[in-house]
Design an enzyme around this catalytic site. Sequence first.
Site, PDB file in Angstrom:
ATOM      1  N   HIS A  92       6.871  -9.146  13.640  1.00 42.88           N
ATOM      2  CA  HIS A  92       8.210  -9.648  13.320  1.00 42.88           C
ATOM      3  C   HIS A  92       8.124 -10.903  12.473  1.00 42.88           C
ATOM      4  O   HIS A  92       8.763 -11.028  11.428  1.00 42.88           O
ATOM      5  CB  HIS A  92       8.970  -9.931  14.626  1.00 42.88           C
ATOM      6  N   MET A 130     -15.963   3.067   5.044  1.00 40.64           N
ATOM      7  CA  MET A 130     -16.742   4.283   4.939  1.00 40.64           C
ATOM      8  C   MET A 130     -18.154   4.056   5.472  1.00 40.64           C
ATOM      9  O   MET A 130     -18.444   3.047   6.094  1.00 40.64           O
ATOM     10  CB  MET A 130     -16.719   4.767   3.491  1.00 40.64           C
ATOM     11  N   SER A 155      24.220  -2.083 -14.286  1.00 45.71           N
ATOM     12  CA  SER A 155      23.182  -2.915 -13.701  1.00 45.71           C
ATOM     13  C   SER A 155      22.870  -2.318 -12.344  1.00 45.71           C
ATOM     14  O   SER A 155      23.736  -2.230 -11.468  1.00 45.71           O
ATOM     15  CB  SER A 155      23.659  -4.360 -13.573  1.00 45.71           C
ATOM     16  N   ARG A 164     -25.063   6.979   1.114  1.00 39.28           N
ATOM     17  CA  ARG A 164     -23.900   6.073   1.103  1.00 39.28           C
ATOM     18  C   ARG A 164     -22.676   6.798   0.598  1.00 39.28           C
ATOM     19  O   ARG A 164     -22.722   7.497  -0.414  1.00 39.28           O
ATOM     20  CB  ARG A 164     -24.153   4.896   0.145  1.00 39.28           C
ATOM     21  N   TYR A 199      16.371  -3.906 -19.132  1.00 39.29           N
ATOM     22  CA  TYR A 199      15.919  -5.227 -18.692  1.00 39.29           C
ATOM     23  C   TYR A 199      15.981  -5.323 -17.174  1.00 39.29           C
ATOM     24  O   TYR A 199      16.761  -4.622 -16.524  1.00 39.29           O
ATOM     25  CB  TYR A 199      16.758  -6.362 -19.310  1.00 39.29           C
ATOM     26  N   ARG A 228     -20.679  -3.274 -10.178  1.00 41.50           N
ATOM     27  CA  ARG A 228     -19.266  -2.921 -10.367  1.00 41.50           C
ATOM     28  C   ARG A 228     -18.576  -4.108 -11.021  1.00 41.50           C
ATOM     29  O   ARG A 228     -19.118  -5.229 -11.004  1.00 41.50           O
ATOM     30  CB  ARG A 228     -18.591  -2.583  -9.037  1.00 41.50           C
ATOM     31  N   GLY A 240     -15.657  -1.508   3.969  1.00 35.18           N
ATOM     32  CA  GLY A 240     -15.813  -1.433   5.422  1.00 35.18           C
ATOM     33  C   GLY A 240     -15.246  -0.178   6.048  1.00 35.18           C
ATOM     34  O   GLY A 240     -15.311   0.008   7.253  1.00 35.18           O
ATOM     35  N   LYS A 296     -19.081   3.986  -6.942  1.00 34.96           N
ATOM     36  CA  LYS A 296     -20.481   3.571  -6.813  1.00 34.96           C
ATOM     37  C   LYS A 296     -21.390   4.530  -7.579  1.00 34.96           C
ATOM     38  O   LYS A 296     -22.257   4.097  -8.350  1.00 34.96           O
ATOM     39  CB  LYS A 296     -20.850   3.559  -5.320  1.00 34.96           C
ATOM     40  N   CYS A 337      19.203  -5.488 -11.182  1.00 35.13           N
ATOM     41  CA  CYS A 337      19.355  -6.859 -10.704  1.00 35.13           C
ATOM     42  C   CYS A 337      19.079  -6.998  -9.214  1.00 35.13           C
ATOM     43  O   CYS A 337      19.502  -7.947  -8.593  1.00 35.13           O
ATOM     44  CB  CYS A 337      20.726  -7.407 -11.066  1.00 35.13           C
TER      45      CYS A 337
END
Lengths: 887, 887
Positions: free
Chosen positions: A448, A102, A771, A91, A859, A335, A100, A22, A839
């Site tokens: 869960h 700070m 791999s 601020r 890769y 921003r 929310g 900010k 992989c």
Amino acid sequence: MTKYVYDFIEGDKDKKDLLGGKGANLAEMARLGLPVPPGFTIATTACRAYLATGETPPGLFAEIGDHLRELEIRVDKPLGDPTDPLLLSVRSGGKFSMPGMMETILDIGLNDDSVEGLARRTGDARFAWDSYRRLIQMFGRTVFDIPAERFDAQMQTVKSAAGVVADTDLTADDLRRLVVAYKKAFRAAAGREFPQAPHEQLQLAVQAVFASWQAPRAALYRRREQIPDDLGTAVNIMAMVFGNLGPDSGTGVAFTRDPATGARGVYGDYLANAQGEDVVAGVRNTVPLDKLDAIDPVSYRQLLSIMDTLEKHYRDLCDIEFTIERGKLWMLQTRVGKRTPAAAFTIAGQLVDEGLIDLDEAVARVTGEQLTQLMFPTFDDGALPAPLTSGVPASPGAAVGRLVFDSAEAAAATGDVILVRRETSPDDLAGMIAAQGILTSRGGKTSHAAVVARGMGKTCVCGAADVVIASDAQSFTVGDVTVHAGDSISIDGSTGAVYLGALPVRQSPVVRYFDGVLDAGNDPLVRAVDRLVDHADRIRTLGVRANADTPDDAARARRFGAAGIGLCRTEHMFLGSRRELVERLILATDEPERDAALAALLPLQREDFTEILEAMDGLPVTVRLLDPPLHEFLPSLEGLSVRVARADALGLDPGRDRDLLRAVRRMHEENPMLGMRGVRLGLLVPGLFAMQVRALAEAAAQRIAGGFDPQPEIMVPLVGSVRELELVRAEAQAVVDAVPGAPSIRIGTMIEVPRAALTAAEIATVAEFFSLGTNDLTQMGWGLSRDDVEGTVISRYLALGIFDRSPFESIDTAGIGRLVRIAVDEGRAARPELSIGVCGEHGGDPASVRFFAGAGIDYVSCSTYRIPVARLEAGRATVVGTTSDSR
Amino acid sequence: MTKYVYDFIEGDKDKKDLLGGKGANLAEMARLGLPVPPGFTIATTACRAYLATGETPPGLFAEIGDHLRELEIRVDKPLGDPTDPLLLSVRSGGKFSMPGMMETILDIGLNDDSVEGLARRTGDARFAWDSYRRLIQMFGRTVFDIPAERFDAQMQTVKSAAGVVADTDLTADDLRRLVVAYKKAFRAAAGREFPQAPHEQLQLAVQAVFASWQAPRAALYRRREQIPDDLGTAVNIMAMVFGNLGPDSGTGVAFTRDPATGARGVYGDYLANAQGEDVVAGVRNTVPLDKLDAIDPVSYRQLLSIMDTLEKHYRDLCDIEFTIERGKLWMLQTRVGKRTPAAAFTIAGQLVDEGLIDLDEAVARVTGEQLTQLMFPTFDDGALPAPLTSGVPASPGAAVGRLVFDSAEAAAATGDVILVRRETSPDDLAGMIAAQGILTSRGGKTSHAAVVARGMGKTCVCGAADVVIASDAQSFTVGDVTVHAGDSISIDGSTGAVYLGALPVRQSPVVRYFDGVLDAGNDPLVRAVDRLVDHADRIRTLGVRANADTPDDAARARRFGAAGIGLCRTEHMFLGSRRELVERLILATDEPERDAALAALLPLQREDFTEILEAMDGLPVTVRLLDPPLHEFLPSLEGLSVRVARADALGLDPGRDRDLLRAVRRMHEENPMLGMRGVRLGLLVPGLFAMQVRALAEAAAQRIAGGFDPQPEIMVPLVGSVRELELVRAEAQAVVDAVPGAPSIRIGTMIEVPRAALTAAEIATVAEFFSLGTNDLTQMGWGLSRDDVEGTVISRYLALGIFDRSPFESIDTAGIGRLVRIAVDEGRAARPELSIGVCGEHGGDPASVRFFAGAGIDYVSCSTYRIPVARLEAGRATVVGTTSDSR
């Protein structure tokens, strides 16, 4: 002496480390000559010093005092002046946005005297006293932790006495009485008077902002978002301006283009004669921003010009907060604006079209997470009814089905069902697997249900608190609506919405495009995705292959852009009707029986391989020799035991079950993941690997004979020691050499046992490729069996902040990542031409893909739907870097 | 030019790297002026060059030729001279002894001409022709890989023609004919004539010795004995001397003292008019060495003097091979002699008494493996009958019991049984656990029976091939002896002997001494063990603690020399009658029920801890919080399922079993080793760890109140992340702080999950100590569940040479050892005062103990019986070094 305080004019947008997001953006606007209320920023370094010592650093308040005096001179008002007071906003604002989390305190400088000055100056005593009581309340909460109820009780008393219901009906006199009551409540709770001295207010407010960095909810947020704990926050102190001083005042928010689609234009809201908090509170209706043209054409044109300046300057969509005080426009914040995943892609595409950014920059501006979101099915936006209710969007996607309350019933159901439970437990697993989606009335993103559903890639809405399940578990109610078992519902795991009835589900256009059934031409989103993924392909050094086990999988993976198959599992080739042959193999009592079973499997395997090589002609296909323990192909020990016991109790003949039970019992393992599987099967079950290798070599020979270009590779799973690989490789090579017309086939190994990573230098002398099986590497490295602990340990650990993300979703760079780096560095040092892939599931996770690119992997290989994400993130790794900090 | 060939006089005993063990000792004797036949050694460097290039290094044969010419001059005979030939022996000999693995060729230089010269010179034509035919055979086998049968067939033919049965009955003429036949067989198999040129014989023999280094059995032997593959062998070339030239000739072997007891004196055997191979072949009986005094007093006295010289020089028992050729004594070989474990200790003690070595040297001269052997029970030597038969000594100890052929029967038997099987499989596990000992008729040291028995510490004799089990499996026969089920037998796992009847078992005197029931005074072995272990204590830097879970264990461990308890497992405290409380805890449906179950466990745990702290008063006691999954305290899923299914089938009420089944099914894990255990229990089962910590703190407070000195420590198992430890530690600290009078208790963690080792630097910031759990580290690092794979994968891998030793017996230094070093180095870098122990089984394995000492571990913790071994090896680490090469 260390400098801690920076006037806005001293900073710029690149000083976020020092001034916070900010503060840096306020400084940037000030430098651009935009009308920012005067003020200054206390740097994060001051907060860090405070966090380290528990005290504000020496000299800080003197330095603040100097800047404050300059500010008073510039606005020609002293702080807290009883006639025309300067008021300040304080601020917090760190390097990364923590919405929310700070603190903000407005109207610092109000006291028993200056409130009268404010009333006089604004001509609005009600406003002045309301501001004062808000200051006491906000200050009390932030600086002295005074619970909101203490003030609410006083508010209630005053409202009763005044005989009004709404706060807004209180008069200036009512509010003056409320201030007296609030100050009393303040004294009672804080043990001191509300400070009347404006400088004391300011000092305490600054300290409170520093301290708020360490509040538990802020700490938890940082852990979840992987924001380092030691950054600290900056504090922005700015002269208050007022949008509520009459019809020629007002406040608004704006975007420099449409945040949903990226279209240029004027997007925003304006509220005349109001402060910012009124917009948030929604007490009055805002008007579209373009109406400002009629109200105050000068400010409107100035605003449009500023928006244009900002967008050209930031080269991105910006969002803005502004206030007009008596016809004078003030910029309070800007921003780079948040946006939907779809907008992120279209905006990036448009900014390239407009010449504001190049394609590299555009690729950096979108993320794999956003692309992932775009690949889930959705409900058709056009036809959405109002939701019945909503909960936590726990696992994305759109699911439709009949309502079922019982997991056993869900598991047995035909057709699509949505499983509804108060909360789920391991008992519900079978039902969760069978259901299209899961809805619970309790629990959040780490419950869960949420963790297991995400692990399964299944749509889930959690903690829909309005859903009340009836005691007979045959219906639920939301308010006065009752929904019964068997009724259709629709749930949206991306938004948390729950709908009555079966809504039409819309396949993602992005998926349809990659799958070749949708043309990119007409859809600006698809065009942008195509263009950015295509550019990512051009700039990336990391290859992307697919995990694919069937010809259909392989063909689709190719359409999605896979440059081959990095993992072709052979276990599915032993399922279905072939189980019977595996049983024969296992129950064989002599060599001829065993050989006969293998001989029967050979042509089936060969055909599997032939079709996959056909689908991937010209591209590498890495075939993993059989990995799971053989007993996984037999019925379960428990099931067989029960069948035999039941037959015995009833005097019936259990027949073949008894033989199978004996075999299963002999082969039973307490920990099959650490048992007879992978290379161990190859070394202990004579002929098994040889059959697979022969099938592959023969399939390749057939394809070559047909004039095609098969590129098979053989991958040995679960190797822990170079000697295992030596033995299996020698056998495999001999088998390949004996097949007429077979090509030369590269033989490599999975690195998935921690010891393999630790001895990679030795193993590389025998392996033509590595791999990295990061699933097993994670399971063994953490000592965690994913399936067993997903809903218990992992869910709890996410809630406790032990895990930021499940280590099975995103690679744990500190632990398992270290094994990855050891394997890559030492393997390649021993054999420079070694090719190294990944992989595990992590091959399709954005943060992990960037990590792998940085670790020197050649890769990644991932499931088909994640291929575009991997391609994009591999490109991003080139332009944004490879650490998880590259958000 | 590189020098490859060294005359004996150029070397010495410390040049084993260059000259091999045999060559270095021949050189040493030559340097001491002892009568060694002249010769020279081709250094290992030549072999290494040969192994690297496949060719003998340039110039080697020229250099050999130079040394050979000098040798011919010294003995005044040319090689292969037809009248009085110089003959040579060619013997391999590497740095480490590889008995039976390498090659020897005698009588190089014999050919169709020189054989006549030898016959004339020795006056023994039969001997000359016999030597020649042996040369052809030995040369054929060694240089041209000609199978023995090719020559055996010729021998058979000639014997038939001569009408004799024994080789020794063949005349010189028969042998002359045999040479013709052998040469023909040689030509047929080798495709060339037997080389007549002595120099060609020598060159081919040298090359064959080089090549023999790479023979499969030699390679396998090296892998087993952990001898590096690239050392290569030296070749010793020496003038032949003959002990078979008449009654004034002979050959013998001797020890400089009794290799069984260490007593001084003349120990050895002599055979007049014979060559070395005759002694080995056992065709004639040897006489005790002191009889040589009567036969050839001059040589006898010279020999005694040489033995005295050698022993003083080597400061150790030496063994010797010598030959007397016509009254002239020649020393053919010496080396530090092999000895029994008991002799190793007594000899070391005596050498100290005699002032030949100091105590440091004595400690270096014995090994933990030898001490381990001395701690097993034995059969009383005095009263040993002849064994019925014998097999492979697979797992040491002396076991007596009734014969049982069926594993289920063994598992159900009361009283001691010996399980006899052709071979064992996982089906036999329950029977093996129940039996005193295991006897099989098939399989070697890596068979299922052998590997599993060693893992259990159970006596086992394997592969007793003469044991024929009857088809009804109710008896076995050895020759004409039949032994029936129920008969008593005795098996000795240290020697492989099998005896009829129940022999008296003698507890090891070493164990009885440490246990305080035997005085050291009278037994020279016990005195020596005591003295060397005591000295090891003085020189070691590595501490030794015990793994002990009960007060009795603790007291005994203290007697055995433990400096505290490094691992006190608390799981046994939840067994027996306490299972019922665990069931209550698991089945609890609300908080009060759960708290009640924990409250009932608290006083029981407290009493356990009080007694253990009493037994270890003044010494540290490291208590590990509960580690195994809770469902391990419930009945098995299979058993419960069967009980409920049976009840249901019969229409009975399964009662509580149904509730238990539901709980067990919910808690069931596919891979419990990687599931809900250790620290995860602490974080997911509220109150469990707090109860244990409170019990310990209260126990300690009680002891302090009684005036004692408890030193408890709390150890958290299975930590993978520093944050887990932070949370558990904070809870534990709060519990301790709340117990009045509790001491301060150190809180540390196991390092047993690979990730914990990899992030040790972080974890050390929160842990006051580490204890490396190398069992789990091995299981997870290799991905091997010990119990599941011991008889399958591990047994097969030992046979294939993938494992030299089971990684569960001896630490795998390359893989798991690397994790150990990372944990130690990085943990201590982060927290220099961190104390680090090891509490896996490896803490009592000699090679592992030395490795740990070298890795900077502070203490090992092992089971009681291994404490003296760990103490000794910790001392040896100081004097012999810490690599496994320090044999």
